[in-house]
Design a protein around this motif. Structure first.
Motif, PDB file in Angstrom:
ATOM      1  N   ALA A 341      73.048  -1.319  49.179  1.00 41.24           N
ATOM      2  CA  ALA A 341      72.833  -1.009  50.630  1.00 41.24           C
ATOM      3  C   ALA A 341      71.633   0.247  50.695  1.00 41.24           C
ATOM      4  O   ALA A 341      70.858   0.222  51.369  1.00 41.24           O
ATOM      5  CB  ALA A 341      73.952  -0.833  51.418  1.00 41.24           C
ATOM      6  N   ARG A 342      72.476   1.210  50.102  1.00 45.13           N
ATOM      7  CA  ARG A 342      71.365   2.423  49.900  1.00 45.13           C
ATOM      8  C   ARG A 342      70.322   2.377  49.304  1.00 45.13           C
ATOM      9  O   ARG A 342      69.053   2.632  50.019  1.00 45.13           O
ATOM     10  CB  ARG A 342      72.131   3.571  49.261  1.00 45.13           C
ATOM     11  N   HIS A 343      69.959   1.516  48.383  1.00 44.42           N
ATOM     12  CA  HIS A 343      68.554   1.262  47.541  1.00 44.42           C
ATOM     13  C   HIS A 343      67.914   0.324  48.292  1.00 44.42           C
ATOM     14  O   HIS A 343      66.545   0.157  48.354  1.00 44.42           O
ATOM     15  CB  HIS A 343      68.927   0.874  46.241  1.00 44.42           C
ATOM     16  N   GLY A 392      68.049  10.671  52.641  1.00 50.35           N
ATOM     17  CA  GLY A 392      67.353  11.277  51.460  1.00 50.35           C
ATOM     18  C   GLY A 392      68.645  11.710  50.706  1.00 50.35           C
ATOM     19  O   GLY A 392      69.643  11.496  50.530  1.00 50.35           O
ATOM     20  N   HIS A 393      67.838  12.027  49.370  1.00 49.49           N
ATOM     21  CA  HIS A 393      68.498  12.578  48.240  1.00 49.49           C
ATOM     22  C   HIS A 393      68.781  13.925  48.608  1.00 49.49           C
ATOM     23  O   HIS A 393      68.240  14.892  47.998  1.00 49.49           O
ATOM     24  CB  HIS A 393      67.568  12.646  47.021  1.00 49.49           C
ATOM     25  N   VAL A 394      69.564  13.918  49.454  1.00 45.33           N
ATOM     26  CA  VAL A 394      69.735  15.509  50.065  1.00 45.33           C
ATOM     27  C   VAL A 394      70.372  16.594  48.983  1.00 45.33           C
ATOM     28  O   VAL A 394      70.191  17.872  49.455  1.00 45.33           O
ATOM     29  CB  VAL A 394      70.652  15.629  51.511  1.00 45.33           C
ATOM     30  N   PHE A 399      64.288  14.395  51.383  1.00 46.58           N
ATOM     31  CA  PHE A 399      64.708  13.290  52.300  1.00 46.58           C
ATOM     32  C   PHE A 399      63.312  12.660  52.798  1.00 46.58           C
ATOM     33  O   PHE A 399      62.146  12.824  52.535  1.00 46.58           O
ATOM     34  CB  PHE A 399      65.541  13.781  53.531  1.00 46.58           C
ATOM     35  N   HIS A 400      63.660  11.358  53.333  1.00 46.73           N
ATOM     36  CA  HIS A 400      62.240  10.501  53.820  1.00 46.73           C
ATOM     37  C   HIS A 400      62.660  10.115  55.231  1.00 46.73           C
ATOM     38  O   HIS A 400      63.877   9.835  55.521  1.00 46.73           O
ATOM     39  CB  HIS A 400      62.507   9.089  53.080  1.00 46.73           C
ATOM     40  N   CYS A 401      61.835  10.098  56.051  1.00 48.09           N
ATOM     41  CA  CYS A 401      61.897   9.743  57.474  1.00 48.09           C
ATOM     42  C   CYS A 401      61.121   8.421  57.542  1.00 48.09           C
ATOM     43  O   CYS A 401      59.837   8.433  57.295  1.00 48.09           O
ATOM     44  CB  CYS A 401      61.460  10.935  58.536  1.00 48.09           C
ATOM     45  N   GLY A 436      58.341  15.105  47.422  1.00 43.63           N
ATOM     46  CA  GLY A 436      59.406  15.402  46.151  1.00 43.63           C
ATOM     47  C   GLY A 436      59.202  14.618  45.259  1.00 43.63           C
ATOM     48  O   GLY A 436      59.760  14.577  43.927  1.00 43.63           O
ATOM     49  N   GLU A 437      58.849  13.107  45.509  1.00 44.94           N
ATOM     50  CA  GLU A 437      59.043  12.251  44.428  1.00 44.94           C
ATOM     51  C   GLU A 437      58.000  10.978  44.376  1.00 44.94           C
ATOM     52  O   GLU A 437      57.803  10.312  43.535  1.00 44.94           O
ATOM     53  CB  GLU A 437      60.294  11.515  44.298  1.00 44.94           C
ATOM     54  N   HIS A 438      57.182  10.927  45.730  1.00 44.05           N
ATOM     55  CA  HIS A 438      56.418   9.742  45.676  1.00 44.05           C
ATOM     56  C   HIS A 438      55.067  10.016  45.321  1.00 44.05           C
ATOM     57  O   HIS A 438      54.073   9.135  45.118  1.00 44.05           O
ATOM     58  CB  HIS A 438      56.079   9.082  47.425  1.00 44.05           C
ATOM     59  N   GLY A 439      54.438  11.306  45.255  1.00 46.71           N
ATOM     60  CA  GLY A 439      53.310  11.811  44.892  1.00 46.71           C
ATOM     61  C   GLY A 439      52.153  12.017  46.183  1.00 46.71           C
ATOM     62  O   GLY A 439      52.541  11.915  47.224  1.00 46.71           O
TER      63      GLY A 439
HETATM   64 MN   LIG Z   1      63.562   8.258  47.702  1.00 42.02          MN
END
Ligand SMILES: [Mn+2]
Ligand SMILES: Cc1cc2c(cc1C)N(C[C@H](O)[C@H](O)[C@H](O)COP(=O)(O)OP(=O)(O)OC[C@H]1O[C@@H](n3cnc4c(N)ncnc43)[C@H](O)[C@@H]1O)c1[nH]c(=O)[nH]c(=O)c1N2
Ligand SMILES: CC(C)C(=O)C(=O)O
Length: 485
Positions: A341-343, A392-394, A399-401, A436-439
């Motif tokens: 569910a998280r993914h 988010g990967h808090v 985190f992502h909004c 943080g991770e998408h570039g």
């Molecule tokens: Mn992510």
């Protein structure tokens, strides 16, 4: 400071006025190298390879090439370089920043046919894979040896694509990101030269040997070369694992709990935060019955007794901050359901707001600033009257909004861009980052300059121009061409 001959470069481009075209002659030259089954100009293939998961519109390349070997990549690069044809590497197209769009036409180098798992060194905890291997394929291959490759962007991304965006995911709080997990890469440079960033065949866990070329190419988003092979770290599958959930009456209390958990040195494997809009979307999409409130998803790993101890301490901290419904599960199926569910958060949001165009922010801050940044994001969304599921990967301060807009409504799109920029500037003001991770891809090129400052940006330009003087590698990404000419 070392400078490349910018004037010469600019006049070269002026005199050319544009990049070379992928005409029949070029297609036939490429065909001679890779064979007719491995190059296509069909509209559907071109469209497919000019699209990723981002809100950026499709920018189809002129041809799609599917090399079978490093020497294919190298020979195709030589042709493209000598005709100044852009080359855009393509992994599985799950990127979030428009990285695969062919802004200036050119050739898409689609890596999915290079599928060999070259070697797995079980006792050394490393594996070497070719560019088309996905993280799922690698994990399926090594599971029986009691090993896993834990970096987990929600999608089935290619390992080399993940190198290229410096991906991470829910496990980074424990295992780090791609930056900490790549030991070596084979890269084909713009002129066709093949290099191994740490030396051919090398896979030491540590090295002080010269400049860190591996980390130069990690996060380079296809702008410095084509990654044809990666050697990555593997990890042992832990003896025991437990997942836990706790809901809170406020975003502040939930995120404060994260900081406390980290301060206590609890060695968690995952700490994810979902706000109530996000839980609501997950309940519908993944058939969960969670309370619609700010919630933490946690995972503990270790020995059975260690896991129990961690869970009890985490429960104490959650309850101390007003956390309710703390429950934990060791059953594989229950844990799987939760993390699936998280993914699937992204797809849950898209399904909850059908017809809307979704955009994901990706800020990261030093963890002490996490509570105020998440609260700022929450309040900004409230002020702007936009729905704002947050996930988010808090544990990493990341985190992502997810912002939703009507694709045809320019005002809404501008509002969303404004939101995203304000949030990124806030993260930067706290010493954090706009990604943080998408570039950087297409949408964050100006934020890159603000983040790293003039000196570092000029240095990045020098690196780019040294490795790719004709600017054929994924042009327009990370650094706008205007800054390079
Ligand atoms: Mn992510
Ligand atoms: C549902 C869902 C969930 C997530 C994510 C996606 C989706 C759909 N992602 C984003 C994505 O999976 C991540 O950015 C991957 O690293 C992209 O890998 P692809 O193979 O799909 O690269 P893709 O084909 O999308 O390319 C991305 C960039 O890398 C370049 N590239 C690809 N292969 C290359 C190669 N061999 N050599 C050189 N350059 C290459 C491309 O040119 C482009 O600039 C993510 N990410 C993340 O970090 N954390 C997360 O939590 C998630 N979560
Ligand atoms: C889907 C995307 C934005 C992601 O990175 C995540 O779910 O963590």
């Amino acid at each position: 400071m070392l400078r490349l001959p910018t004037r010469t470069l600019r006049s070269t481009f002026r005199s050319l006025s544009s990049y070379g075209k992928v005409d029949d002659k070029i297609v036939s030259l490429i065909c001679n190298i890779v064979g007719p089954d491995n190059v296509t100009t069909s509209e559907s293939a071109r469209n497919l390879h000019g699209t990723d998961e981002s809100f950026h519109p499709t920018r189809a390349p002129e041809a799609v090439v599917t090399p079978l070997s490093t020497s294919h990549v190298s020979e195709v690069m030589k042709i493209c370089n000598s005709h100044r044809i852009p080359v855009i590497p393509f992994g599985t197209g799950t990127g979030f920043e428009g990285g695969v769009g062919a802004l200036y036409g050119g050739v898409c180098m689609a890596m999915h046919k290079m599928t060999e798992i070259v070697e797995v060194n079980q006792s050394d905890f490393d594996a070497t894979v070719r560019a088309g291997v996905t993280r799922h394929q690698l994990n399926d291959w090594i599971r029986a040896d009691g090993l896993h490759f834990p970096i987990d962007p929600g999608a089935g991304a290619s390992v080399c694509g993940m190198c290229s965006t410096s991906a991470s995911g829910t496990n980074a709080v424990r295992y780090g990101t791609m930056r900490e997990n790549v030991l070596n890469m084979e890269v084909v440079l713009a002129d066709g030269t093949v290099i191994h960033t740490a030396g051919e065949g090398r896979r030491p866990k540590k090295t002080s040997c010269g400049y860190n070329l591996t980390n130069l190419f990690v996060g380079s988003e296809g702008t410095l070369g084509v990654i044809t092979q990666a050697t990555v770290r593997l990890h042992g599958i832990p003896e025991a694992t437990a997942a836990a959930i706790s809901s809170f009456d406020s975003v502040q209390n939930a995120v404060d709990t994260v900081v406390m958990i980290l301060q206590c040195g609890l060695p968690l494997a995952r700490i994810e935060f979902l706000n109530s809009d996000m839980i609501s979307a997950c309940n519908k999409f993944s058939n969960l019955q969670l309370k619609e409130a700010p919630t933490l998803f946690l995972e503990f790993i270790g020995s059975p007794s260690g896991v129990e101890e961690q869970a009890m301490l985490a429960e104490e901290l959650c309850v101390g901050n007003g956390g309710e419904n703390f429950s934990w599960a060791t059953e594989h199926s229950e844990r799987e359901q939760l993390w699936k569910a998280r993914h699937n958060c992204w797809y849950a949001v898209k399904a909850t707001y059908p017809g809307k165009h979704a955009y994901s922010t990706d800020v990261v801050v030093p963890v002490s600033h996490l509570p105020e940044t998440v609260v700022f994001c929450h309040e900004l969304a409230g002020e702007m009257g936009v729905p704002a599921p947050i996930v988010g990967h808090v544990g990493d301060g990341n985190f992502h909004c997810f912002l939703l807009s009507n694709q045809d409504d320019e005002t809404e799109t501008l509002r969303i861009k404004d939101f995203s920029r304000k949030l990124a500037l806030k993260a930067q003001s706290f010493g954090g980052s706009c990604t943080g991770e998408h570039g950087i891809g297409l949408g964050k090129r100006e934020l890159l300059i603000e983040e790293v400052g003039t000196g570092a940006f000029e240095t990045m330009k020098i690196v780019k121009k040294s490795l790719d003087p004709l600017l054929i590698m994924n042009p327009g990404k990370v650094i706008d061409l205007d800054h390079l000419l």
